[in-house]
Design an enzyme around this catalytic site. Sequence first.
Site, PDB file in Angstrom:
ATOM      1  N   PHE A 113       0.848  -1.194   0.000  1.00 39.12           N
ATOM      2  CA  PHE A 113       0.000   0.000   0.000  1.00 39.12           C
ATOM      3  C   PHE A 113       0.888   1.250   0.000  1.00 39.12           C
ATOM      4  O   PHE A 113       1.866   1.308   0.753  1.00 39.12           O
ATOM      5  CB  PHE A 113      -0.898  -0.031   1.237  1.00 39.12           C
ATOM      6  CG  PHE A 113      -1.988   0.997   1.230  1.00 39.12           C
ATOM      7  CD1 PHE A 113      -3.117   0.814   0.447  1.00 39.12           C
ATOM      8  CD2 PHE A 113      -1.893   2.140   2.003  1.00 39.12           C
ATOM      9  CE1 PHE A 113      -4.131   1.766   0.441  1.00 39.12           C
ATOM     10  CE2 PHE A 113      -2.902   3.090   2.001  1.00 39.12           C
ATOM     11  CZ  PHE A 113      -4.021   2.897   1.214  1.00 39.12           C
ATOM     12  N   ASP A 184       2.520  -6.252   7.665  1.00 36.91           N
ATOM     13  CA  ASP A 184       1.326  -5.402   7.702  1.00 36.91           C
ATOM     14  C   ASP A 184       0.095  -6.270   7.476  1.00 36.91           C
ATOM     15  O   ASP A 184      -0.052  -6.905   6.428  1.00 36.91           O
ATOM     16  CB  ASP A 184       1.426  -4.289   6.648  1.00 36.91           C
ATOM     17  CG  ASP A 184       0.305  -3.253   6.804  1.00 36.91           C
ATOM     18  OD1 ASP A 184      -0.798  -3.645   7.242  1.00 36.91           O
ATOM     19  OD2 ASP A 184       0.525  -2.074   6.476  1.00 36.91           O
ATOM     20  N   TYR A 209     -10.481  -0.818  11.020  1.00 38.16           N
ATOM     21  CA  TYR A 209     -11.725  -0.358  10.386  1.00 38.16           C
ATOM     22  C   TYR A 209     -12.090  -1.146   9.136  1.00 38.16           C
ATOM     23  O   TYR A 209     -13.139  -0.937   8.561  1.00 38.16           O
ATOM     24  CB  TYR A 209     -11.656   1.140  10.055  1.00 38.16           C
ATOM     25  CG  TYR A 209     -10.427   1.559   9.270  1.00 38.16           C
ATOM     26  CD1 TYR A 209     -10.344   1.341   7.901  1.00 38.16           C
ATOM     27  CD2 TYR A 209      -9.347   2.145   9.912  1.00 38.16           C
ATOM     28  CE1 TYR A 209      -9.214   1.702   7.193  1.00 38.16           C
ATOM     29  CE2 TYR A 209      -8.207   2.512   9.212  1.00 38.16           C
ATOM     30  CZ  TYR A 209      -8.142   2.285   7.845  1.00 38.16           C
ATOM     31  OH  TYR A 209      -7.024   2.629   7.147  1.00 38.16           O
ATOM     32  N   LYS A 210     -11.183  -2.049   8.700  1.00 35.63           N
ATOM     33  CA  LYS A 210     -11.486  -2.862   7.517  1.00 35.63           C
ATOM     34  C   LYS A 210     -12.239  -4.122   7.956  1.00 35.63           C
ATOM     35  O   LYS A 210     -13.374  -4.013   8.395  1.00 35.63           O
ATOM     36  CB  LYS A 210     -10.184  -3.161   6.763  1.00 35.63           C
ATOM     37  CG  LYS A 210      -9.585  -1.890   6.145  1.00 35.63           C
ATOM     38  CD  LYS A 210      -8.219  -2.103   5.512  1.00 35.63           C
ATOM     39  CE  LYS A 210      -7.713  -0.779   4.915  1.00 35.63           C
ATOM     40  NZ  LYS A 210      -6.272  -0.767   4.691  1.00 35.63           N
ATOM     41  N   ARG A 356     -12.712  -4.406  -6.986  1.00 42.48           N
ATOM     42  CA  ARG A 356     -12.390  -5.175  -5.776  1.00 42.48           C
ATOM     43  C   ARG A 356     -13.645  -5.578  -5.038  1.00 42.48           C
ATOM     44  O   ARG A 356     -14.548  -4.766  -4.855  1.00 42.48           O
ATOM     45  CB  ARG A 356     -11.620  -4.280  -4.802  1.00 42.48           C
ATOM     46  CG  ARG A 356     -10.178  -4.307  -4.928  1.00 42.48           C
ATOM     47  CD  ARG A 356      -9.447  -3.748  -3.730  1.00 42.48           C
ATOM     48  NE  ARG A 356     -10.086  -2.691  -2.953  1.00 42.48           N
ATOM     49  CZ  ARG A 356      -9.516  -2.156  -1.879  1.00 42.48           C
ATOM     50  NH1 ARG A 356      -8.349  -2.583  -1.458  1.00 42.48           N
ATOM     51  NH2 ARG A 356     -10.135  -1.197  -1.209  1.00 42.48           N
TER      52      ARG A 356
END
Length: 397
Positions: A113, A184, A209-210, A356
């Site tokens: 990312f 990560d 939060y994912k 996605r």
Amino acid sequence: MTDFQATKALFALPEGVTYLDGNSLGPLPKAAPDRTARAMTGEWGEMLITGWNRAGWMDQPAKLGDRIGRLIGAPEGTTVLGDTLSIKVHQALAAALALRPERRVILSDSGNFPSDLYMAQGLIEQLGRGHELRVVAPEEVEAAIDDDVAVMMITEVDYRTGRRHDMPALIAKAHEVGALAIWDLAHSAGAVDVDVAAADTDFAVGCTYKFLNGGPGAPAFIHVAPRLIDEVQPALSGWLGHAEPFAFEPGYRPGPAIARMRVGTPPVLAMAALDAALDIWDRVDIGDLRAASLALSDRFIAGVKAACPGLELATPRAHAQRGSQVSFRHPQGYAVMQALIAQGVIGDFRAPDILRFGITPLYLDEADIDRAVEVLATILRKGSWDRPEFHARAAVT
Ligand SMILES: *Cc1c(COP(=O)(O)O)cnc(C)c1O
């Protein structure tokens, strides 16, 4: 066995929505509004400053950290919450570089990312000691591990393709040459059967939060291997990572174990929502979750392959090589996704051409997957994505 019909009932999903974007922002747990309201009025409102002691606000980062620890295979007392993931990446990286002062290379991959890479670039500038960020293709990480590498900083599951690294193997190789590993888990925690202790990582970081459904802006987590934690010198030496914050000493002394990775005042209200989300996770066995995620993903891939000839699968087929999302390429991916969202099937788009879809068994079942396939197939067959309103780019894609 985990009862996924029961967990689904614990989320407030809007009528008519099939939500395949829990890899970006998890949905609202039904218990979260009351929990946050209680923290606001019952704790903040009634207790004022005494809430830090009486409502246990100060202990929340460690307590919730341990609950996340269970989901990632971290022993108690090795995971703590706070700040955002970008900050936790910075902390882990600064600590790892300080543990390998004679080496200069940070190894990462082009599937990482951007924020992780940006944080590395900023830290290199700030240190001014000639560190190099070496970015290779995801398939080439293993071959690029050599004894110049101070730290390998890898995101386990690629945010675009959903490709999953063989982290235990990469970590073993890194350790063989004396490098450290930062893992990560942004797309792993609450998504795959990750085990930081078994994989023997040095550092792990992730957001809540994912897949963990903690809510927008929920705090991030950091885990440090117990064998390293007493050696780690925090670069972000804030007062709440001090050994005795309320002694108000002028000099910094790191706190005990993982507490030293805290920085400043924790986000109490955000943690109340996360606490409600973690209650749902207490009902979930990660092995069951992984099995259900793979079954739903296989169903989605097979359905799309049969009904949507214009889409190219970007996610590896082999189970061991994928996380909990399925991605497809389409030259007009952005417009196709907007058309899907307009029909209540929510995924997202990542430049240049990736559609996605997050696969989250906690609140998605086979009927949801079948509906998503059907709506996607209809949009592509009719070409109904090709309207001006679906081509207009919003700030957040
Ligand atoms: C989502 C994500 C981030 C976001 O970082 P924030 O500081 O929480 O905005 C960082 N790294 C990875 C790998 C991510 O997937």
